[in-house]
Design a protein around this motif. Structure first.
Motif: not given
Length: 336
Positions: A224-245
């Motif tokens: 995602i950073r290679a694309l310039g980074g996200a302006d908005v990240a929406i977390v719908l997964a239920v794995i805590p580590s995904v929030f950090d990503q």
């Protein structure tokens, strides 16, 4: 009537014959046609969250059906109306949140399939003021997932403040995520879909995702950073580590929108990076009745598609197992 009942936290649900409920003065009796299966139903059945339901109870907050009876304070003209029973079963209607358009934050709210019995049943009672009419141009099968997966992600896109040409990363492309992809595109965003299942990523591409990332084989932060980074990240997964990503994938000024609620999940925020980068962390909880009406309007106009498979109520425990095992591409819907 037949209903799937949680009799003990962590135990399989039992399909029982229980009495058909009688509507109270401001309630309606709804003959259920369809009801979607949400991960929240599993959290409820397992007693995952601090505020737990009282057992026994009937889950289900994506119920669609026909009003067959009304309470003493409800007009009989409503008999025959097709309505949706959503997560927000009722609210006080008087607090600051309710009167300012944030009824989903009401501290006195009741929640369908959680604090009050829901729609995993042939009949359900619901507050007549909080059910939402389903437009004629929408099937009951499609309307069920829209009632939670749809309105929840629609609201998350709103909360994230997505504007045209911003990059929006959707972490978790399933029952909720496949709708989030579509709402982010409607808002004008360029969508990056992240998941661990190729089948779900293919669905995201079919629905218009501009980029997809399989986080099992590729570091999503780097991608995602290679694309310039996200302006908005929406977390719908239920794995805590995904929030950090998701947090680390944001560009400066980015917004992290937290939707899913993993059991015992904690999100450590690096304060320096958050301050220097001007990062916002936002929580988004379902949507209001107005949001749901807008979701229905968009779907009736052909702007969105629902991906779901039909199931029977007797398969409720298999449905839960399939969802937890990642064997469901999008949504499961009980048809009565």
């Amino acid at each position: 009537m037949k209903a799937a009942v949680v009799t003990e936290f962590g135990a399989p649900l039992t399909v029982q014959d229980i009495p058909t409920p009688v509507p109270g003065p401001q309630q309606v009796l709804v003959k259920i046609q369809t009801c979607g299966v949400c991960h929240t139903d599993i959290h409820a059945a397992q007693g995952d969250w601090p505020a737990k339901p009282t057992v026994p109870f009937v889950p289900g907050h994506e119920g669609i059906g026909i009003i067959e009876g009304v309470g003493s304070q409800v007009s009989e003209d409503r008999i025959g109306e097709r309505v949706a029973i959503a997560w927000l079963g009722s609210a006080c209607g008087e607090c600051d949140y309710c009167v300012s358009g944030w009824e989903t934050l009401c501290e006195k709210q009741e929640n369908s399939g959680y604090s009050i019995d829901g729609a995993y049943a042939e009949y359900a009672v619901a507050d007549s003021r909080y059910v939402t009419r389903v437009p004629d141009g929408i099937s009951s099968f499609d309307a069920a997932p829209l009632t939670c997966a749809g309105v929840t992600t629609y609201k998350a896109v709103k909360v994230g403040g997505v504007v045209p040409a911003q990059r929006v990363a959707i972490f978790g492309v399933g029952g909720l995520g496949h709708m989030a992809v579509q709402y982010a595109r409607i808002a004008g965003g360029f969508v990056i879909a992240v998941d661990i299942e190729d089948e779900k990523l293919e669905l995201a591409r079919e629905l218009g995702a501009d980029h997809t990332v399989n986080s099992m084989t590729t570091d999503p932060v780097e991608a995602i950073r290679a694309l310039g980074g996200a302006d908005v990240a929406i977390v719908l997964a239920v794995i805590p580590s995904v929030f950090d990503q998701a947090f680390r994938s944001l560009r400066r000024g980015g917004r992290l929108v937290c939707v899913s609620m993993p059991a015992h999940g904690v999100l450590p925020i690096p304060i320096f990076e958050a301050v220097v980068g001007g990062i916002s962390v936002l929580g988004s909880i379902v949507g209001t009745r107005k949001d749901l009406r807008e979701v229905f309007e968009l779907h009736e106009a052909g702007r969105t598609k629902v991906s779901a498979v039909s199931r029977k109520l007797d398969e409720v425990n298999e449905c839960f197992d399939d969802l937890l095992g990642g064997r469901v591409t999008a949504r499961q819907v009980f048809e009565f």
